[in-house]
Design an enzyme around this catalytic site. Sequence first.
Site, short mmCIF file in Angstrom:
data_model
loop_
_atom_site.label_atom_id
_atom_site.label_comp_id
_atom_site.label_asym_id
_atom_site.label_seq_id
_atom_site.Cartn_x
_atom_site.Cartn_y
_atom_site.Cartn_z
N ARG A 141 0.81 -1.21 0.00
CA ARG A 141 0.00 0.00 0.00
C ARG A 141 0.85 1.27 0.00
O ARG A 141 0.72 2.14 -0.86
CB ARG A 141 -0.86 -0.05 1.28
CG ARG A 141 -1.81 1.02 1.44
CD ARG A 141 -3.22 0.66 1.21
NE ARG A 141 -3.57 -0.68 1.49
CZ ARG A 141 -3.82 -1.59 0.54
NH1 ARG A 141 -3.70 -1.26 -0.73
NH2 ARG A 141 -4.19 -2.79 0.86
N THR A 142 1.72 1.38 1.00
CA THR A 142 2.50 2.60 1.17
C THR A 142 3.46 2.80 0.00
O THR A 142 3.60 3.90 -0.54
CB THR A 142 3.26 2.57 2.51
OG1 THR A 142 2.32 2.33 3.56
CG2 THR A 142 3.96 3.88 2.77
N ARG A 156 11.21 2.44 5.00
CA ARG A 156 10.50 1.71 6.06
C ARG A 156 11.50 0.76 6.71
O ARG A 156 12.20 0.02 6.02
CB ARG A 156 9.32 0.92 5.50
CG ARG A 156 8.73 -0.02 6.57
CD ARG A 156 7.39 -0.56 6.20
NE ARG A 156 6.38 0.50 6.21
CZ ARG A 156 5.07 0.29 6.11
NH1 ARG A 156 4.61 -0.94 5.99
NH2 ARG A 156 4.23 1.30 6.12
N LYS A 193 23.00 -9.56 1.77
CA LYS A 193 24.44 -9.85 1.91
C LYS A 193 25.01 -9.30 3.21
O LYS A 193 26.18 -9.47 3.49
CB LYS A 193 25.21 -9.27 0.71
CG LYS A 193 24.88 -9.89 -0.63
CD LYS A 193 25.79 -9.30 -1.73
CE LYS A 193 25.29 -9.69 -3.13
NZ LYS A 193 25.95 -8.88 -4.19
N HIS A 229 4.82 6.72 11.85
CA HIS A 229 4.38 6.59 10.46
C HIS A 229 3.76 7.94 10.11
O HIS A 229 2.55 8.07 9.92
CB HIS A 229 3.36 5.46 10.34
CG HIS A 229 3.14 4.98 8.93
ND1 HIS A 229 3.66 5.61 7.83
CD2 HIS A 229 2.43 3.92 8.45
CE1 HIS A 229 3.29 4.96 6.74
NE2 HIS A 229 2.56 3.94 7.09
#
Lengths: 311, 311, 311
Positions: A59-60, A109, A88, A137
């Site tokens: 969504r974001t 995020r 890695k 958020h």
Amino acid sequence: MPNNHLYDHDIVSIKDFTKQDLEFIFRSTDKISTLRPNEKSELGKGRTLGYIFYEPSTRTRMSFEAAMASLGGSSIGIFDPKSSSIEKGESLADTIRIIDLYSDVIILRHPLDGSSRFAGELSRNPIINAGSGSEEHPTQAMLDLYTMLKEKKKINNLTIGIVGDLKYGRTVYSLLYALANYNVEVHLISPSILGIRKESIYDIRKKLKLYEHSQLEDILPKLDVIYVTRIQRERFPDIQEYEKVKGTYTIDNNILTKAKPDVSIMHPMPRMEEISHSIDDTNNAIYFKQAAYGKELRAALLALVLNENPI
Amino acid sequence: MPNNHLYDHDIVSIKDFTKQDLEFIFRSTDKISTLRPNEKSELGKGRTLGYIFYEPSTRTRMSFEAAMASLGGSSIGIFDPKSSSIEKGESLADTIRIIDLYSDVIILRHPLDGSSRFAGELSRNPIINAGSGSEEHPTQAMLDLYTMLKEKKKINNLTIGIVGDLKYGRTVYSLLYALANYNVEVHLISPSILGIRKESIYDIRKKLKLYEHSQLEDILPKLDVIYVTRIQRERFPDIQEYEKVKGTYTIDNNILTKAKPDVSIMHPMPRMEEISHSIDDTNNAIYFKQAAYGKELRAALLALVLNENPI
Amino acid sequence: MPNNHLYDHDIVSIKDFTKQDLEFIFRSTDKISTLRPNEKSELGKGRTLGYIFYEPSTRTRMSFEAAMASLGGSSIGIFDPKSSSIEKGESLADTIRIIDLYSDVIILRHPLDGSSRFAGELSRNPIINAGSGSEEHPTQAMLDLYTMLKEKKKINNLTIGIVGDLKYGRTVYSLLYALANYNVEVHLISPSILGIRKESIYDIRKKLKLYEHSQLEDILPKLDVIYVTRIQRERFPDIQEYEKVKGTYTIDNNILTKAKPDVSIMHPMPRMEEISHSIDDTNNAIYFKQAAYGKELRAALLALVLNENPI
């Protein structure tokens, strides 16, 4: 014309934004929504958004990508840590410093608190926090308030219920901090084991009129807005307890009949069973509008951090 | 100038398209192929394609993305359900409604029959079915016919063999429905356990001259077009049976010597062992051209659903 | 004005490039870096880069995508073989031939030696090798030399140490072949089990002044550039051996005090423990600049293969 003060700035925490800042962003979102496509597509032309999602988000990510595309820009990035250098063992610092070289604005995020602040200190270009740790958020909180403003025509004097998992829901904390800039009454409705973490809202307790409930029906008739969040089964030690709780919090036609006729139902999405599909087509359901406002608000934020001039 | 009647319309099933519709699409593809890049890139400028692939697809996804890029537009979406909200259990309806807010046209692939029809009813923007259930892949059928038209200079009066797994191959059913608009002779060649599902072509049995065979060589000398599909090992209970069948259906130089000199070999790709690489550079092999026509035809479809004016 | 001779050409192996070729690319990179965004975004407008990564790569993929975006173009492709037709068993030849139809330039990373040469023979459009087999990563070698040129103001007469895993590091071989065009002194520093494969540099042994060492400190004070590569734990049969080696090769403040004051530290990234974060902010650390030069050099290469005129 004065420069816009968000130009080249990070958007890390909702706590960094005053009421005046928020209202400047809301007015900018109003303005960007009125632009014709070819005007809008000048605001990010030739610019690149770099995204890094250490936690999954459809969504974001898509909301930001769509917003950037509407400004005429491109998006590149990482959303599957398993097929990337992150796997890695590269440090967050290096990943940020490199994507900073490849893009003009970074969307991050990350599961850790403070990750976006840290990233902002490393990068030349502005960082926008798309969710960090357990509490931040900021762009979600901004779009939540913008949705209230557009749909309820005000934020002040609203009576808002926030329902569901208030302990682990990242969006709830940012939303409460954003609301603390306004004169609102907030009712927190959750089972006791999923109640709000008091220490995380310590400094806004006096600014907000906050009340806690374990039953939605106790306060339902007073609410102008019901902000619903997901309750995850895995939070409950006892599955029967989960089933019982889920039932009492599910927003359906029966709940609507006991609420104000113009009550608005919001949800940060994705929505599972906590809102019945049967109310999707009512005027009360504004969660899809909320997602649409989100794209516009994020387009405004991108335009503001990328351009010296106000929109 | 009249509006084009595909504007803002869904493309869900090949059954919804008349011969006139198909020929309008073919003429539009002809026209779009003659446009200069800077004319073409006006047709989708500032527009966003949103894609959702619940089943993996590289070919179809990239074909649509490349088509959209050639129109000057952008693409966003989901092609790995495991790293997306789909994984969190979001309903198809919600996923569609949200991506609808972020984009101007939606490309959907989904394992269930009827998924695209359902999506089309929920979305404001046009839906294009990129494969659903066991029978629908309308844009593949359109590009298959367009390829015949360009390479054979006609569709009427062609004798077409369709070889391979006719039971489970989604593209075969859409292709037969598309061909039913024309006067063609169709030979279905498959091992009996992978024969066509009769009930799925019930309503076109009378329109098409349809013949079934288990051996390609029985009908090979008559064919103008051989449309090859993949036979999957896992469909066979007995591996020896699979090896035997595979051998008789493999298109190679030996097969070509027994066919018409100008026979055309088609394949929806990806191709495994069912067509020998040794014939790739013959004039008979038109499966790469088919993929190229596919990009052009999809660009035309996108341009038509996104713009009121004909191309 | 003469055409640029890279137009429509593959970039497969560093061995194909003369000193004159390299210097033409470096001058083109200088020029592209001075263009204004709206001039730059004309060079790839409406063009599509198609990428295929059979091995994971975040850095190289994003560097090319960002470069293409800066030229006004788009990128499509495959970077997760597991969710693509590659997984279905499609041949490299078919994947290349199809992506060739959908794009204007192809970026390929593949585990096999010769894969890019093979791809170049199949495709109409230019192929750029983004890493193949054990020895070829030509654009990395070009950006490494360009970084030296910009930061040291010369390549000739540099004394360069290459440290780490010289046996398995793909970039090392391309770098040595690129350096063989210049008059440089190269010191190879590695534990004996990770020493250079002699047969792979047989034909440049006479052109390069090459020396081998097992201890960095033996040659440290003479070096103008230290090019560090990752040493992977899994290369060592004995973990204690790994820990011992790792310690002696880690570039940190202690190492810097024993080196020339203006020594430059380079790394193809991602960097793990082989360079201490404590030196990131020194003037000696140029590995982030190296990544930034990489994006510019790749933008120049894309512009050159896509356009007849020189930049």
